[in-house]
Structures are given as C-alpha cells and as structure tokens.
Design an enzyme around this catalytic site. Structure first.
Site, short mmCIF file in Angstrom:
data_model
loop_
_atom_site.label_atom_id
_atom_site.label_comp_id
_atom_site.label_asym_id
_atom_site.label_seq_id
_atom_site.Cartn_x
_atom_site.Cartn_y
_atom_site.Cartn_z
CG HIS A 88 8.26 5.91 -5.01
ND1 HIS A 88 8.45 4.63 -4.96
CD2 HIS A 88 7.19 6.31 -4.45
CE1 HIS A 88 7.05 4.17 -4.75
NE2 HIS A 88 6.44 5.12 -4.21
CD GLU A 99 4.56 1.25 -3.42
OE1 GLU A 99 5.14 0.30 -3.84
OE2 GLU A 99 4.59 2.43 -3.75
CB THR A 132 -4.57 -0.03 -1.39
OG1 THR A 132 -4.28 0.81 -2.61
CG2 THR A 132 -5.79 -0.69 -1.61
#
Length: 238
Positions: free
Chosen positions: A159, A77, A46
């Site tokens: 998204h 995710e 991340t």
C-alpha cells in the site's frame, strides 16, 4: 497575515504539490491531513490530484470523520488518519503516500528495520510493516494502531507509507527520510548487504537523540524483528 487555518491549508496544498512533483504519488493517490486547535481535521479531498489542489478544496471533518465544511468529499483514508490522532495527541499532521522504493519494500513484505544510517536511527529508529488491509476500511485503521503509539513512520503492506509528526513540514520530512533510507537499503543489498552498526554505536545515537530532544515517538530498537530478510510471515513487522 494568515490565520492558523489558512496557514495549514496552504501548508497542506504545498505538501501535496511536493509529494506529487517528487513522484511519491501518481494521479489522485495519497492523502494529507492536519489537526486544528479545536480538534477538527483538515483533510485532502478524494479524487483530486495532490499536485493540483487549492486551499478551498480541503475538507474539514470532526474527530469522527464527519464533514463539517467543504464542497468535496474527504479522502477515503480518513479513518486511518483519525486512528493516529486518537492515539497520538502530540501529532499535528499525518501523510500517506507511495514513494517508489519504500513502497517496493512494503509490497515485498520487508520492513526497514536494520540499523545502518545514523540519521535514521536518530530520527525514526526502525520502520515496521503493518499487515495488508483494504484501503479506506476500519481494518486498515486497526492494522496500524499497534504501531503508531511508538513509531512516526509505518510501511503499509502492498500500500505505501504512513508518516506522522507535529506539523505538516515534519510529516513530509519523515516521508522523505523513509524513502531515502529505502533507496540506500536497496542499493546496499544489491552490493552484498548492509553493514549494520553495533549495539554500542546504536546506544550512542539514541543517547544523542535524547540530548537533541527530538519530538515524536521512538521505538524500542531491542524489539526489532530478528529474522532477515524480514519478510512478513506471521505477525506484522516480522
């Protein structure tokens, strides 16, 4: 000579640079993972640009998403990736990105379900739209679960795009195919609409896919949403 893990780390880093340079992600967006032979997962970290990763930045997690190796945190995710691996033992790699036109379809609530390109029919079938769910949550993982058993590519409402394949290279190919399909669909609609292939032509293409023994899952084209313009109204993909 690189061992399996070293090779996968290199492939993920190369794939990250590829989606960044193509404009499929911006800043620190997107995530890519690959499954190791022991069942553990290599995951992009991340908060790191996919265009500037190095192999040592990747995080190894177990099948529950717990970090077992690495100095950075895995992508937020990771739950969505793990949902794919749980349901798809044939999948070796998963990718999530925001290719411009395909994501525009997802934002507009329009699935890519029309049979217009032979190459897409053979390789992916139709591409459903999963209902919006908050990124990084169990809700997002659940929103894609109904589709990943029969699809290798899914639009995520508001998204982006999720693809899965036997390896990192083919997960990237599927991402590229989705975006290419979305671009052609978009321009065709500007020109008055797509000319869909007949059911007989589609059946021939499906037969050709079987002869080619293309790996991955394939949706039942008879289960496509029947209403156009395919905006999301009641259930995902309709």
């Amino acid at each position: 000579m690189l061992n399996i893990e070293q090779q996968l780390r290199k492939e993920i880093v190369d794939a990250g640079r590829w989606i960044y340079e193509r404009g499929y992600v911006a800043a620190n967006d997107g995530n890519i993972s690959a499954r190791l032979p022991d069942g553990s997962i290599l995951m992009t970290p991340t908060g790191v640009s996919k265009g500037r990763m190095t192999p040592d930045m990747l995080v190894k997690v177990d099948a529950q998403g717990n970090p077992i190796e690495g100095y950075l945190k895995p992508s937020s995710e990771v739950k969505m990736h793990l949902a794919v691996y749980r349901k798809r033992p044939d999948v070796g790699a998963v990718a999530h990105a925001h290719p411009l036109v395909a994501t525009a379809f997802a934002v507009a609530g329009i699935s890519l379900d029309r049979c217009i390109l032979p190459e897409v029919i053979i390789s992916l079938g139709w591409i459903p739209l999963a209902r919006y769910a908050t990124p990084s949550t169990d809700e997002l993982a659940h929103s894609v679960e109904e589709f990943i058993e029969y699809h290798d590519a899914v639009l995520l409402q508001n998204h982006g795009v999720l693809t899965m394949a036997e390896d990192v290279t083919h997960a990237m190919y599927k991402m590229e195919t989705v975006e290419h399909f979305a671009r052609i669909s978009f321009y065709a609609r500007l020109l008055g609409g797509e000319n869909e292939l007949s059911s007989e032509d589609v059946a021939k293409l499906i037969s050709l896919r079987k002869k080619m023994r293309i790996p991955g899952r394939y949706p039942n084209l008879g289960m496509r949403p029947s209403s156009h313009p395919d905006r999301l109204t009641g259930t995902a993909g309709k």
